[in-house]
Design a protein around this motif. Structure first.
Motif, mmCIF file in Angstrom:
data_model
loop_
_atom_site.group_PDB
_atom_site.id
_atom_site.type_symbol
_atom_site.label_atom_id
_atom_site.label_comp_id
_atom_site.label_asym_id
_atom_site.label_seq_id
_atom_site.Cartn_x
_atom_site.Cartn_y
_atom_site.Cartn_z
ATOM 1 N N TYR A 269 0.829 -1.209 0.000
ATOM 2 C CA TYR A 269 0.000 0.000 0.000
ATOM 3 C C TYR A 269 0.866 1.261 0.000
ATOM 4 C CZ TYR A 269 -3.753 3.208 1.311
ATOM 5 O OH TYR A 269 -4.651 4.253 1.329
ATOM 6 N N LEU A 270 1.902 1.252 0.819
ATOM 7 C CA LEU A 270 2.799 2.409 0.876
ATOM 8 C C LEU A 270 3.496 2.624 -0.461
ATOM 9 C CD1 LEU A 270 4.391 1.902 4.413
ATOM 10 C CD2 LEU A 270 2.698 3.615 3.733
ATOM 11 N N GLN A 271 3.902 1.524 -1.092
ATOM 12 C CA GLN A 271 4.559 1.635 -2.396
ATOM 13 C C GLN A 271 3.598 2.173 -3.449
ATOM 14 O OE1 GLN A 271 7.849 1.168 -3.033
ATOM 15 N NE2 GLN A 271 7.317 2.054 -5.015
ATOM 16 N N ALA A 272 2.337 1.727 -3.381
ATOM 17 C CA ALA A 272 1.329 2.205 -4.332
ATOM 18 C C ALA A 272 1.061 3.694 -4.133
ATOM 19 C CB ALA A 272 0.038 1.408 -4.168
ATOM 20 N N ILE B 235 3.270 5.871 -2.955
ATOM 21 C CA ILE B 235 4.451 6.587 -3.440
ATOM 22 C C ILE B 235 4.410 6.736 -4.955
ATOM 23 C CG2 ILE B 235 6.965 6.423 -3.715
ATOM 24 C CD1 ILE B 235 7.037 5.075 -0.949
ATOM 25 N N SER B 236 3.999 5.661 -5.619
ATOM 26 C CA SER B 236 3.938 5.704 -7.087
ATOM 27 C C SER B 236 2.645 6.327 -7.593
ATOM 28 C CB SER B 236 4.087 4.286 -7.655
ATOM 29 O OG SER B 236 3.042 3.449 -7.175
ATOM 30 N N GLU B 237 1.739 6.682 -6.656
ATOM 31 C CA GLU B 237 0.452 7.311 -6.987
ATOM 32 C C GLU B 237 -0.337 6.473 -7.993
ATOM 33 O OE1 GLU B 237 1.316 11.276 -8.247
ATOM 34 O OE2 GLU B 237 1.798 11.966 -6.224
ATOM 35 N N ASN B 238 -0.335 5.165 -7.761
ATOM 36 C CA ASN B 238 -1.052 4.230 -8.623
ATOM 37 C C ASN B 238 -2.411 3.931 -8.004
ATOM 38 O OD1 ASN B 238 -2.019 1.889 -9.949
ATOM 39 N ND2 ASN B 238 0.073 1.368 -10.600
ATOM 40 N N ALA B 239 -3.446 4.578 -8.515
ATOM 41 C CA ALA B 239 -4.787 4.448 -7.940
ATOM 42 C C ALA B 239 -5.312 3.017 -8.034
ATOM 43 C CB ALA B 239 -5.752 5.406 -8.634
ATOM 44 N N ASP B 240 -5.022 2.338 -9.143
ATOM 45 C CA ASP B 240 -5.498 0.964 -9.316
ATOM 46 C C ASP B 240 -4.858 0.039 -8.283
ATOM 47 O OD1 ASP B 240 -7.112 1.671 -11.431
ATOM 48 O OD2 ASP B 240 -5.625 1.136 -12.966
ATOM 49 N N SER B 241 -3.571 0.217 -8.056
ATOM 50 C CA SER B 241 -2.869 -0.617 -7.077
ATOM 51 C C SER B 241 -3.375 -0.343 -5.669
ATOM 52 C CB SER B 241 -1.355 -0.361 -7.147
ATOM 53 O OG SER B 241 -0.831 -0.794 -8.377
ATOM 54 N N ILE B 242 -3.648 0.933 -5.374
ATOM 55 C CA ILE B 242 -4.174 1.292 -4.048
ATOM 56 C C ILE B 242 -5.521 0.618 -3.821
ATOM 57 C CG2 ILE B 242 -5.115 3.179 -2.672
ATOM 58 C CD1 ILE B 242 -2.934 4.984 -3.860
#
Length: 209
Positions: A121-124, A126-133
Motif C-alpha cells: 500500500y505504501l509503495q502504491a 508513493i507511485s500514486e497508482n490508484a489501481d494498485s491502491i
C-alpha cells in the motif's frame, strides 16, 4: 496451580505471577532470586485462566518482561533465558496453552500477510497508482474477514476450552453479535461457567439491553 520458572543467566531479580482482576494486573505470588535457580509460584483457580510471569530487575530499561500464558490446575513449567525472556519462553504442562499456541501459529501467518499488504500500500501511494491502491484495499478487507472467520471457527471447534470465550472477548469484541452468539452457543457447560465464559455471556446480555 504450581508454576516452576527457570531463567537462565538471571543473577538477581523478582518474579511475579500476575492475573487480571477488575481490568487491573494483580500479583498473586512473587519470589526474589539472588542467583540462577528454578523457583515455584502458585495460584488457586477453578478454570484455566490467562496469567503473566513478570521479571523485575529494578532497571529503567526493563522491557518485554512479561511472559503471557494460560495457567491451569497442576504443574506448569516455564523455561527461558534472560536475554530473550519472552521470545524464548518454553511453556509446558498446560493443554490450554497448547491450544492457544495452535491459534497463534496461524494468526502469525495472517499478521505477516498484513505487513506485506501495508508495504504494498505504501509503495502504491508513493507511485500514486490508484489501481494498485484500490487492489490492496480490497485485499486488506478480504484478509481481515478471513482472519475474523478463522478465529470464530477456531473458537467453535475448541468449544470445550476456555480459549473459545477468551478469543471472543480479546479478538472479536467488535464483530457482529451473531458471530459471538455462535461461539457462546457452542460452549460446553464447564466452559460457560468459567470466568471467560461468564464474561462473554454478560457481554452478550449487555448488548441485548
Amino acid at each position: 496451580m504450581q508454576v516452576t520458572v527457570e531463567v537462565k543467566e538471571l543473577k538477581k531479580g523478582t518474579l511475579y505471577l500476575e492475573r487480571v482482576q477488575d481490568s487491573v494486573l494483580v500479583a498473586v505470588d512473587s519470589i526474589f532470586l539472588g542467583r540462577e535457580e528454578a523457583v515455584v509460584l502458585q495460584a488457586d483457580l477453578d478454570h484455566p485462566e490467562f496469567f503473566y510471569i513478570l521479571l523485575d530487575r529494578n532497571q529503567a530499561n526493563d522491557f518485554d518482561n512479561r511472559i503471557p500464558f494460560f495457567g491451569e490446575a497442576g504443574d506448569i513449567s516455564i523455561r527461558t533465558t534472560l536475554d530473550e525472556y519472552v521470545t524464548k519462553a518454553e511453556i509446558t504442562g498446560s493443554p490450554t496453552q497448547e491450544i492457544y499456541n495452535a491459534y497463534q501459529r496461524v494468526i502469525r501467518q495472517f499478521n505477516n500477510e498484513e505487513l506485506d499488504l501495508i508495504a504494498a500500500y505504501l509503495q502504491a501511494q508513493i507511485s500514486e497508482n490508484a489501481d494498485s491502491i484500490a487492489l490492496v484495499e480490497q485485499q486488506s478487507a478480504s484478509l481481515s474477514k478471513r482472519k475474523i472467520l478463522f478465529t470464530v471457527n477456531f473458537a467453535v471447534n475448541n468449544s470445550s476450552s476456555v480459549v473459545a470465550p477468551y478469543l471472543a472477548l480479546s479478538e472479536l469484541s467488535t464483530v457482529s453479535k451473531s458471530l459471538l452468539d455462535t461461539i457462546a452457543a457452542s460452549m460446553t457447560d464447564d466452559v460457560a461457567n468459567s470466568r471467560y465464559g461468564k464474561l462473554l455471556t454478560d457481554l452478550l446480555s449487555d448488548t441485548d439491553n
